[in-house]
Enzyme design. Structure first.
Site, PDB file in Angstrom:
ATOM      1  N   LYS A 199      -4.345   8.031  -8.746  1.00  0.00           N
ATOM      2  CA  LYS A 199      -4.220   6.760  -8.017  1.00  0.00           C
ATOM      3  C   LYS A 199      -2.820   6.199  -8.273  1.00  0.00           C
ATOM      4  O   LYS A 199      -2.463   5.880  -9.409  1.00  0.00           O
ATOM      5  CB  LYS A 199      -5.289   5.772  -8.498  1.00  0.00           C
ATOM      6  N   LYS A 252      -5.343   8.853  -4.104  1.00  0.00           N
ATOM      7  CA  LYS A 252      -5.258   7.561  -3.410  1.00  0.00           C
ATOM      8  C   LYS A 252      -3.862   6.987  -3.576  1.00  0.00           C
ATOM      9  O   LYS A 252      -3.399   6.947  -4.719  1.00  0.00           O
ATOM     10  CB  LYS A 252      -6.306   6.613  -4.009  1.00  0.00           C
TER      11      LYS A 252
HETATM   12 ZN   LIG Z   1      -9.278  -2.341 -10.124  1.00  0.00          ZN
END
Ligand SMILES: [Zn+2]
Length: 333
Positions: A199, A252
């Site tokens: 992420k 992501k």
């Molecule tokens: Zn968070």
């Protein structure tokens, strides 16, 4: 005159031949997960300003808005809780209290849609006063306290009916802490862990913070989300999460990180790989369509196929209802 060696078009001159060249990039309902925001105020349904066409809604509106999507063939849902009425505190008490909208929605969703696979985002940023993804002690993240609390929250969602818990917090050791809690709760084999392993600290999350009411009140998330230019760091985190026995992995945002998707898929071909087409990507596509750059179907399908081509098995997309509607007429896409 063409030479035998130079002619490649002989392999893709009609529609069937062209389809054979694209086997691994088809899009079916199994390749989609639909993210939704559930509010703690059951009567409210409000559009998110920076994400036109996407709503935050309370329990009373949930069935009416999900029924047509499930009827179109929806296979999996990713739910985020948003609190407006309930108070936030330093411990994120309402992340898994009985009044939490996710805890309240899960039994209903399971009752309405017994065949739907339901994933729950597991994080603290929507529930803490300071809006960070872990517990803050003396202005810094306390990793041990954070992963203990995140494990508790994940177990609460599992007990309430989640099929998948998806930690998005980027705290070190979260997957193991959650697996340990699921083991203690007797749910280890019945609940999957989908780790948001790679992420990135992206500028494409802006509209989401609006949606989930979770902007950090001080500093940013750079101490735990990945630097945009890094690559091997993502691999190290994925390696660690695989060692901690996560069932599925996620990258992501999606479109700007397809090199990472490809790397991870090559290294772990047997582990389902998700990409999250985040709020800023949604907004970018929406505005491009409004400006006449491409039609939604042409532009979006090209983007989705690029994700599949890179190695993504499942795309988490706010456009899932539209894609399912297209699949009704021609499947796969
Ligand atoms: Zn968070």
């Amino acid at each position: 005159m063409s030479s035998i060696e130079s002619v490649i078009q002989s392999g893709y001159f009609n529609d069937t031949l062209r389809e054979w060249q694209c086997q691994n990039t088809y899009i079916t309902s199994s390749n989609l997960m639909y993210p939704i925001f559930i509010l703690d105020d059951e009567d409210i349904k409000e559009e998110i300003k920076s994400m036109p066409g996407i709503f935050r809604q309370g329990l009373k509106h949930l069935k009416a808005s999900l029924d047509p999507v499930v009827e179109s063939g929806l296979k999996s849902l990713l739910i985020f809780g948003v609190i407006n009425r309930l108070p936030k505190d330093e411990h994120g008490t309402h992340a898994d209290s009985p009044e939490n909208p996710v805890i309240q929605a899960l039994p209903l969703l399971k009752q309405w849609y017994p065949n739907l696979t339901i994933a729950c985002d597991v994080c603290l940023c929507s529930y803490t006063t300071y809006g960070h993804c872990g517990i803050i002690e003396n202005k810094y993240i306390d990793n041990e306290k954070s992963i203990k609390r995140l494990g508790e929250i994940a177990l609460s969602y599992a007990i309430a009916g989640a099929d998948i818990v998806a930690p998005s917090c980027m705290m070190d050791g979260t997957v193991k802490s959650i697996k340990q809690k699921l083991l203690e709760g007797g749910l280890l084999s019945r609940v999957a862990v989908l780790s948001y392993a790679a992420k990135y600290c992206s500028s494409f999350y802006g509209p989401f913070r609006d949606a989930a009411n979770c902007a950090p009140s001080f500093s940013n998330r750079a101490s735990y989300q990945l630097p945009v230019g890094s690559s091997s760091l993502a691999e190290r985190i994925v390696d660690r999460d695989v060692t901690e026995c996560c069932d599925m992995l996620m990258v992501k945002p999606a479109m700007m990180y397809l090199d990472i998707v490809s790397k991870i898929k090559n290294k772990y071909p047997n582990r389902p790989l998700f990409v999250y087409q985040v709020s800023g990507e949604y907004a970018m596509i929406h505005h491009a369509v409004q400006a006449g750059v491409y039609t939604l179907k042409n532009g979006l399908l090209e983007i989705l196929k690029s994700m599949r081509r890179a190695g993504a098995d499942v795309v988490v997309s706010y456009y899932t209802p539209e894609i399912l509607a297209w699949l009704k007429h021609s499947s796969p896409l």
